[in-house]
Write a protein that holds these residues in place. Structure first.
Motif, short mmCIF file in Angstrom:
data_model
loop_
_atom_site.label_atom_id
_atom_site.label_comp_id
_atom_site.label_asym_id
_atom_site.label_seq_id
_atom_site.Cartn_x
_atom_site.Cartn_y
_atom_site.Cartn_z
N THR A 38 0.99 -1.26 0.11
CA THR A 38 0.06 0.10 -0.33
C THR A 38 1.09 1.17 -0.14
O THR A 38 0.40 2.49 -0.78
CB THR A 38 -0.38 0.13 1.65
OG1 THR A 38 -1.72 -1.12 0.97
CG2 THR A 38 -1.92 1.21 1.66
N LYS A 39 1.64 1.71 0.66
CA LYS A 39 2.85 2.31 1.17
C LYS A 39 3.86 2.26 -0.34
O LYS A 39 3.75 3.74 -1.25
CB LYS A 39 4.15 2.22 2.02
CG LYS A 39 3.60 2.10 3.42
CD LYS A 39 4.21 1.76 4.04
CE LYS A 39 3.47 1.93 5.68
NZ LYS A 39 5.29 1.95 6.78
N LEU A 40 4.00 1.58 -0.84
CA LEU A 40 4.69 1.99 -2.66
C LEU A 40 3.46 2.32 -3.35
O LEU A 40 4.09 3.37 -4.56
CB LEU A 40 4.81 0.75 -2.91
CG LEU A 40 6.35 0.41 -4.19
CD1 LEU A 40 7.09 1.66 -4.09
CD2 LEU A 40 6.17 -1.11 -4.71
N LEU A 41 2.37 1.65 -3.26
CA LEU A 41 1.31 2.34 -4.76
C LEU A 41 1.12 3.47 -4.08
O LEU A 41 0.58 4.36 -4.80
CB LEU A 41 -0.11 1.89 -3.99
CG LEU A 41 -1.06 1.70 -5.43
CD1 LEU A 41 -0.27 1.27 -6.33
CD2 LEU A 41 -2.45 0.46 -5.15
N LEU A 42 0.74 4.34 -2.64
CA LEU A 42 0.64 5.56 -2.69
C LEU A 42 1.63 6.83 -3.45
O LEU A 42 1.65 7.17 -3.69
CB LEU A 42 0.63 5.67 -0.90
CG LEU A 42 -1.47 5.20 -0.67
CD1 LEU A 42 -1.10 4.90 0.63
CD2 LEU A 42 -2.55 5.35 -1.18
N LEU A 43 2.82 5.91 -2.73
CA LEU A 43 4.00 7.14 -2.94
C LEU A 43 4.40 6.87 -4.25
O LEU A 43 4.42 8.16 -5.19
CB LEU A 43 4.89 6.26 -1.60
CG LEU A 43 5.31 6.22 -0.99
CD1 LEU A 43 6.36 5.32 -0.67
CD2 LEU A 43 5.32 7.86 0.01
N THR A 44 3.74 6.28 -5.38
CA THR A 44 4.13 6.06 -6.58
C THR A 44 3.03 7.00 -7.56
O THR A 44 3.35 7.62 -7.66
CB THR A 44 3.57 4.85 -7.17
OG1 THR A 44 4.86 4.00 -6.70
CG2 THR A 44 4.00 5.16 -8.56
N ILE A 45 1.83 6.98 -6.49
CA ILE A 45 0.83 7.98 -7.28
C ILE A 45 1.02 9.62 -6.97
O ILE A 45 1.22 10.21 -7.19
CB ILE A 45 -0.77 7.70 -6.78
CG1 ILE A 45 -1.12 6.43 -7.23
CG2 ILE A 45 -1.51 9.01 -6.83
CD1 ILE A 45 -2.36 5.81 -6.18
N VAL A 46 1.05 9.97 -5.90
CA VAL A 46 2.12 10.98 -5.33
C VAL A 46 3.50 11.31 -6.36
O VAL A 46 3.39 12.44 -6.69
CB VAL A 46 2.25 11.11 -3.80
CG1 VAL A 46 3.19 12.79 -3.26
CG2 VAL A 46 1.23 10.98 -3.12
#
Length: 504
Positions: A38-46
Motif C-alpha cells: 500500500t505504501k508503495l502504491l500511494l507513494l508512486t501516485i504521489v
C-alpha cells in the motif's frame, strides 16, 4: 495486495540449547494500510502527481499564450478587412458583434509607427496587464499563467504583437474572465488525465516491483517467522532462488545463516545433553576412582620391583583422574579454572604423558626435551594439553597396521626469549581437509570417524588461558606437527626491584 506477517518473539538460543521451546505467540499481521504494498502504491501516485505538477506549469503557460494568440489572430483578420475598407462604415451594432465574437473591448493596429483604433465598444478606464506575445519568455509565461489562474477574472488585458508574416502589429484590449474560465477547464482536464496516468503508472510500477522485490521480501519474512517457530526443522530453511541480484544474495545469505544457526543450536543442545550425561556418570565414577586409590595404596606395600616401578605412575594417574572427575561438575557450572602457573621441568611431564599412552603396537615415543628445559605453566592443564595431542597422534598412527611403516611420536621444546614452544610431531597419515577447517571446534574438528573433536578444543582453551596458542604447523602424509606456544608470566616491577635489593 496481501498482508505481511510479523513476529512478536525471537528465538532464545539458551532455551533452544536446553531443549525448551519458546512460548508460542501467534504472529500478528500487518494491516493493509500499513503494508509495503500500500505504501508503495500511494507513494508512486504521489510522485507521479508531483511530476505532473511540474509538467503542468509550462503546459498552462503555453495554453495561455496559445489562447491569446488565437484571439489576436482573429482580431488581425478583422483588422485587415477593416483597413482595406472604411472602418467608419461599420455601425455600432456591427462593431459590438465583432468585438463580442472575439471577446474584446477594442482592436487597434500599428503600422509604420502610427497606431489606429479600428473597432471600439467601450474603452476601459485602465489596463491591468500588458502582454507582448512575441517576447513572452517561459518563466514570465508561467508566472503570468499562475497569476491569471489564481487571481484573475476581473482584470483588463492589453495583448499586442505581430501575426504571421505581416509587418503590422495588432493590439487587443480585452477582459481576462474568458481566458481564466478556459484555463480552469483546461486545468481540470489535465488534472483528471494526470490522475489516470498516475494510477496506471502506479499499478504498473507496483506490479513490477511486487514481482521483483516485494514478493521475494515477503517470502523471506515468512521464512524467518516460520524458522523462528521451529528452528530445528530443516524444512523451515528458505530455498533461495537462482538470482544474481541483491535479493538473490540476501536469500542465499539468509539460507546459509539459518543452516549455521540450526547447526549451532543442535551443537548447543548436544553439549547440554552431554554435560548432563557426563555429570551423572561422573558422580559414580568418583566413587570407583576412590576405591581404586585405596587399592593402589596397598600395591605400594608389595615388595615386587616391577610393582614398585609402576605404582607411582599409577598413583599419579589416579590422582589426575580424580581431579579431572571433580572438575567435570565445575565445568558444567563455570568455565575452566584459571591456570595456577609454576616453573615445571618439561621432560618429566612428558614422561608422565608417555606413561599413559598405549604405544605397545610398535609406536616409538621420543622425548627430545632437554633435561634442564623449564616451562612456566599449570602442571595439570599442560599435562591435559600434551595428553590430548599425543593421544590423537597415537590413535592416528595405530590405524595403520602395515609393519613397514615408520610410526614415531616425538615431543621437543625450544625457547625463544620469554616464550616456550613445545613441538609435537608424528608420522601419521595427516589430518583430512574437513578436520583442518574446524580444527579447534568441539564436535566438528575430529579427524577420526566417531570422534568428538573435544581433545583439541580443550587444549586450545587451556593454552589460551595461559596467553598462548596451539597451532597446526604442518599436516601432510607422513608428518603432522602441532606447536604449543606459552609465554612466561610478566614480572611485576616492584617484585623485580625487591629481588635485586641486597640484604643489609
Amino acid at each position: 495486495m496481501s498482508e505481511i506477517p510479523t513476529a512478536d518473539e525471537r528465538i532464545d538460543p539458551a532455551k533452544a540449547a536446553a531443549g525448551t521451546a519458546p512460548r508460542s505467540v501467534p504472529p500478528r499481521t500487518v494491516p493493509l494500510s500499513r503494508g509495503l504494498s500500500t505504501k508503495l502504491l500511494l507513494l508512486t501516485i504521489v510522485f507521479v502527481l508531483l511530476a505532473e505538477v511540474l509538467i503542468f506549469l509550462p503546459w498552462i503557460a503555453s495554453y495561455r499564450v496559445s489562447w491569446l494568440k488565437e484571439r489576436l489572430s482573429t482580431a488581425a483578420a478583422v483588422s485587415i478587412v477593416l483597413v482595406q475598407g472604411d472602418p467608419a462604415s461599420l455601425s455600432r451594432a456591427a462593431q459590438n458583434d465583432v468585438l463580442m465574437a472575439i471577446g474584446a473591448r477594442a482592436i487597434a493596429v500599428r503600422d509604420g509607427g502610427v497606431s489606429r483604433l479600428l473597432v471600439v465598444a467601450e474603452m476601459p478606464p485602465q489596463v491591468d496587464e500588458h502582454i507582448d506575445i512575441a517576447n513572452t519568455g517561459m518563466v514570465q509565461g508561467m508566472t503570468g499563467a499562475l497569476d491569471t489562474l489564481f487571481f484573475g477574472g476581473n482584470r483588463m488585458l492589453r495583448v499586442f504583437g505581430p501575426v504571421g508574416e505581416s509587418d503590422k502589429e495588432f493590439e487587443l484590449i480585452m477582459p481576462d474572465h474568458s481566458l481564466r474560465k478556459a484555463m480552469l477547464i483546461y486545468s481540470r482536464n489535465v488534472a483528471f488525465v494526470s490522475l489516470l496516468i498516475s494510477l496506471f503508472t502506479a499499478m504498473l510500477v507496483y506490479a513490477a516491483i511486487d514481482l521483483i522485490m516485494i514478493g521475494p521480501i515477503r517470502t523471506m519474512t515468512r521464512s524467518m517467522l516460520a524458522f523462528s517457530e521451529a528452528p530445528d526443522d530443516p524444512g523451515r530453511i528458505i530455498r533461495p532462488a537462482a538470482r544474481a541480484d541483491e535479493i538473490g544474495v540476501a536469500e542465499r545469505e539468509l539460507s546459509q545463516m539459518q543452516e549455521r544457526l540450526q547447526k549451532m543450536l543442535a551443537e548447543q543442545k548436544h553439549l547440554a545433553d552431554l554435560g548432563l550425561a557426563v555429570s551423572k556418570i561422573n558422580h559414580d565414577m568418583r566413587n570407583i576412582l576412590a576405591s581404586a586409590q585405596l587399592i593402589s595404596d596397598r600395591l605400594r606395600q608389595v615388595r615386587d620391583p616391577t610393582v614398585q616401578a609402576f605404582a607411582p605412575k599409577l598413583l599419579r594417574a589416579l590422582d589426575r583422574a580424580v581431579s579431572y572427575s571433580e572438575g567435570v561438575l565445575a565445568y558444567g557450572r563455570t568455565q575452566e579454572p584459571p591456570p595456577s602457573r609454576r616453573r615445571l621441568r618439561l621432560r618429566q611431564l612428558v614422561d608422565d604423558v608417555h606413561g599413559l599412552l598405549d604405544t605397545e603396537g610398535g609406536i616409538e615415543f621420543v622425548n627430545a626435551v632437554d633435561l634442564a628445559f623449564e616451562v612456566d605453566a599449570d602442571s595439570d592443564q599442560l599435562f591435559r594439553v600434551l595428553t590430548n595431542l599425543c593421544r590423537n597422534a597415537v590413535q592416528a598412527m595405530a590405524a595403520d597396521q602395515e609393519s613397514a611403516l615408520v610410526r614415531r611420536l616425538a615431543v621437543s621444546a625450544e625457547r625463544l626469549g620469554s616464550v616456550s614452544r613445545i613441538i609435537v610431531t608424528d608420522t601419521g597419515p595427516g589430518l583430512p581437509p574437513k578436520a583442518r577447517e574446524n580444527l579447534f571446534a568441539a564436535f566438528r574438528g575430529s579427524a577420526r570417524s566417531g570422534g568428538t573433536g573435544l581433545g583439541l578444543a580443550i587444549a586450545y582453551e587451556l593454552i589460551r588461558a595461559h596467553g598462548g596458542t596451539v597451532e597446526l604447523v604442518e599436516s601432510v602424509g607422513g608428518r603432522t606437527t602441532f606447536a604449543v606456544t606459552i609465554p612466561d608470566q610478566p614480572v611485576r616491577l616492584d617484585q623485580a626491584r625487591s629481588g635485586l635489593r641486597r640484604p643489609a
